[in-house]
Design a protein around this motif. Structure first.
Motif, PDB file in Angstrom:
ATOM      1  N   ASP A  14       0.719  -1.256  -0.038  1.00 29.40           N
ATOM      2  CA  ASP A  14       0.010   0.078   0.158  1.00 29.40           C
ATOM      3  C   ASP A  14       0.925   1.266  -0.069  1.00 29.40           C
ATOM      4  N   HIS A  15       1.961   1.188  -0.695  1.00 36.53           N
ATOM      5  CA  HIS A  15       2.870   2.389  -1.026  1.00 36.53           C
ATOM      6  C   HIS A  15       1.875   3.509  -1.527  1.00 36.53           C
ATOM      7  N   PRO A  16       2.071   4.675  -1.261  1.00 38.15           N
ATOM      8  CA  PRO A  16       1.076   5.759  -1.884  1.00 38.15           C
ATOM      9  C   PRO A  16       1.346   5.839  -3.320  1.00 38.15           C
ATOM     10  N   LEU A  17       2.389   5.716  -4.061  1.00 40.73           N
ATOM     11  CA  LEU A  17       2.742   5.501  -5.566  1.00 40.73           C
ATOM     12  C   LEU A  17       1.991   4.502  -6.130  1.00 40.73           C
ATOM     13  N   VAL A  18       1.955   3.244  -5.454  1.00 39.35           N
ATOM     14  CA  VAL A  18       1.349   2.088  -5.831  1.00 39.35           C
ATOM     15  C   VAL A  18      -0.306   2.418  -6.013  1.00 39.35           C
ATOM     16  N   GLN A  19      -0.714   2.861  -4.845  1.00 39.03           N
ATOM     17  CA  GLN A  19      -2.234   3.114  -4.801  1.00 39.03           C
ATOM     18  C   GLN A  19      -2.566   4.182  -5.685  1.00 39.03           C
ATOM     19  N   HIS A  20      -1.893   5.317  -5.798  1.00 32.10           N
ATOM     20  CA  HIS A  20      -2.123   6.326  -6.608  1.00 32.10           C
ATOM     21  C   HIS A  20      -2.271   5.785  -8.292  1.00 32.10           C
ATOM     22  N   ILE A  42       3.598   0.466 -12.242  1.00 28.58           N
ATOM     23  CA  ILE A  42       3.321  -0.073 -10.889  1.00 28.58           C
ATOM     24  C   ILE A  42       4.206  -1.491 -10.838  1.00 28.58           C
ATOM     25  N   SER A  43       4.481  -2.101 -12.074  1.00 27.25           N
ATOM     26  CA  SER A  43       5.171  -3.338 -11.992  1.00 27.25           C
ATOM     27  C   SER A  43       6.550  -3.111 -11.316  1.00 27.25           C
ATOM     28  N   HIS A  44       7.024  -2.044 -11.594  1.00 29.34           N
ATOM     29  CA  HIS A  44       8.641  -1.529 -11.094  1.00 29.34           C
ATOM     30  C   HIS A  44       8.361  -1.999  -9.372  1.00 29.34           C
ATOM     31  N   LEU A  45       7.346  -0.998  -9.021  1.00 24.35           N
ATOM     32  CA  LEU A  45       7.169  -0.664  -7.536  1.00 24.35           C
ATOM     33  C   LEU A  45       6.917  -2.020  -6.840  1.00 24.35           C
ATOM     34  N   LEU A  46       5.978  -3.144  -7.598  1.00 24.55           N
ATOM     35  CA  LEU A  46       5.510  -4.300  -6.984  1.00 24.55           C
ATOM     36  C   LEU A  46       6.855  -5.340  -6.918  1.00 24.55           C
ATOM     37  N   GLY A  87      -0.436 -11.285 -18.000  1.00 23.72           N
ATOM     38  CA  GLY A  87       0.873 -11.221 -17.537  1.00 23.72           C
ATOM     39  C   GLY A  87       1.916 -10.597 -18.028  1.00 23.72           C
ATOM     40  N   ASN A  88       1.900 -10.378 -19.449  1.00 21.74           N
ATOM     41  CA  ASN A  88       3.081  -9.635 -20.141  1.00 21.74           C
ATOM     42  C   ASN A  88       3.155  -8.132 -19.843  1.00 21.74           C
ATOM     43  N   GLY A  89       2.116  -7.603 -19.452  1.00 24.94           N
ATOM     44  CA  GLY A  89       2.163  -6.301 -18.980  1.00 24.94           C
ATOM     45  C   GLY A  89       2.912  -6.126 -17.586  1.00 24.94           C
ATOM     46  N   LEU A  90       2.856  -6.852 -16.715  1.00 23.84           N
ATOM     47  CA  LEU A  90       3.735  -6.950 -15.571  1.00 23.84           C
ATOM     48  C   LEU A  90       5.036  -7.478 -15.652  1.00 23.84           C
ATOM     49  N   LEU A  91       5.332  -8.412 -16.822  1.00 25.43           N
ATOM     50  CA  LEU A  91       6.659  -8.928 -17.034  1.00 25.43           C
ATOM     51  C   LEU A  91       7.493  -7.840 -17.544  1.00 25.43           C
ATOM     52  N   ASP A  92       6.953  -7.199 -18.279  1.00 27.63           N
ATOM     53  CA  ASP A  92       7.907  -6.188 -19.302  1.00 27.63           C
ATOM     54  C   ASP A  92       8.359  -5.141 -18.176  1.00 27.63           C
ATOM     55  N   GLY A  93       7.666  -4.776 -17.019  1.00 26.90           N
ATOM     56  CA  GLY A  93       8.365  -3.658 -16.204  1.00 26.90           C
ATOM     57  C   GLY A  93       9.173  -4.450 -15.365  1.00 26.90           C
ATOM     58  N   ILE A  94       8.982  -5.674 -15.021  1.00 28.33           N
ATOM     59  CA  ILE A  94       9.805  -6.326 -13.956  1.00 28.33           C
ATOM     60  C   ILE A  94      11.151  -6.611 -14.787  1.00 28.33           C
ATOM     61  N   LEU A  95      11.274  -6.972 -16.004  1.00 26.71           N
ATOM     62  CA  LEU A  95      12.423  -7.173 -16.850  1.00 26.71           C
ATOM     63  C   LEU A  95      13.331  -6.012 -16.788  1.00 26.71           C
ATOM     64  N   GLU A  96      12.650  -4.729 -17.041  1.00 25.93           N
ATOM     65  CA  GLU A  96      13.637  -3.687 -16.836  1.00 25.93           C
ATOM     66  C   GLU A  96      14.424  -3.565 -15.464  1.00 25.93           C
ATOM     67  N   LEU A  97      14.033  -4.031 -14.405  1.00 33.82           N
ATOM     68  CA  LEU A  97      14.587  -3.876 -13.136  1.00 33.82           C
ATOM     69  C   LEU A  97      15.552  -5.355 -13.157  1.00 33.82           C
ATOM     70  N   VAL A  98      15.200  -6.298 -13.698  1.00 30.43           N
ATOM     71  CA  VAL A  98      15.958  -7.592 -13.569  1.00 30.43           C
ATOM     72  C   VAL A  98      16.071  -8.208 -15.112  1.00 30.43           C
ATOM     73  N   PRO A  99      16.852  -7.495 -15.779  1.00 23.88           N
ATOM     74  CA  PRO A  99      16.751  -7.955 -17.431  1.00 23.88           C
ATOM     75  C   PRO A  99      17.582  -9.239 -17.344  1.00 23.88           C
TER      76      PRO A  99
END
Length: 215
Positions: A14-20, A42-46, A87-99
């Motif tokens: 429930d981080h404010p940026l996630v919720q916003h 939001i996938s970056h934050l999660l 699921g690909n919508g979340l996948l793309d964001g996470i891959l930017e952090l864990v390439p």
């Protein structure tokens, strides 16, 4: 408000940026372009929460001043497994952090009459038994598709599995806890209930349709 609300099985970030950002995504007037961008953000934050407590080791590095022992992630590369198609919508964001993560896919669609998952595709990295596996799908609704995907991954040798979603229903969380109590869930929100069609309420509609502009 704390950054997370957690039990042993479920963590609500429930981080404010996630919720916003989630509030913006819920709005029926949110465009396809904005929905995709917000989901990526939001996938970056999660991802920070779902990768918490990764096993660590130390490696020797040479800084501009001297050698040192510095922390590094231990073991084989992570496996990110997307439940197609949303699921690909979340996948793309996470891959930017864990390439360097390895990527797998489980293709499932929900039969509109029975609400049961039907598999049409399955492809995952090798040595799944040695990898932390993060399964991603924006919606944990009935939980049937998620349970089916985790079943397949365990059959393929995966032992250390976490599930990341944008929204969860109480029914879906209970279904996952019953079928896979060893798989922790990380989500941005636990909504109220499922309607008669198996959609999360208040929810945000069909995540795949809103992401890709389909009906």
């Amino acid at each position: 408000m704390t950054e997370t609300q957690a039990t042993e099985h479920l963590t609500v970030v429930d981080h404010p940026l996630v919720q916003h950002k989630l509030t913006l995504m819920r709005d029926v007037e949110c465009s396809t372009k904005s929905f995709r961008q917000l989901l990526r953000e939001i996938s970056h934050l999660l991802a920070y929460e779902v990768t918490r407590n990764l096993p660590m080791t130390t490696v020797t590095v040479n800084t501009p001043l001297q050698p040192m022992e510095a922390p590094a992630i231990k073991g084989k590369k992570l496996a990110l497994v997307s439940i197609l198609r949303a699921g690909n919508g979340l996948l793309d964001g996470i891959l930017e952090l864990v390439p360097n993560a390895r990527v797998g896919f489980v293709g499932l669609y929900r039969d509109p009459e029975t609400l049961q998952p039907v598999e049409y595709y399955y492809k995952v990295p090798e040595a799944m038994e040695d990898r932390l596996t993060i399964v991603v799908d924006p919606m944990l609704a009935t939980g049937n598709s998620t349970v089916a995907a985790v079943n397949r991954l365990k059959e393929g040798g995966a032992r250390n599995i976490r599930f990341l979603c944008l929204l969860a229903s109480p029914e879906g969380v209970a279904r996952m806890k019953e079928a896979h109590p060893d798989v922790p869930i990380v989500t941005a929100a636990l909504d109220d209930h499922l309607n008669d069609h198996g959609y999360i309420v208040p929810g945000l509609g069909d995540a795949g349709d809103r992401m890709f502009g389909t009906k």
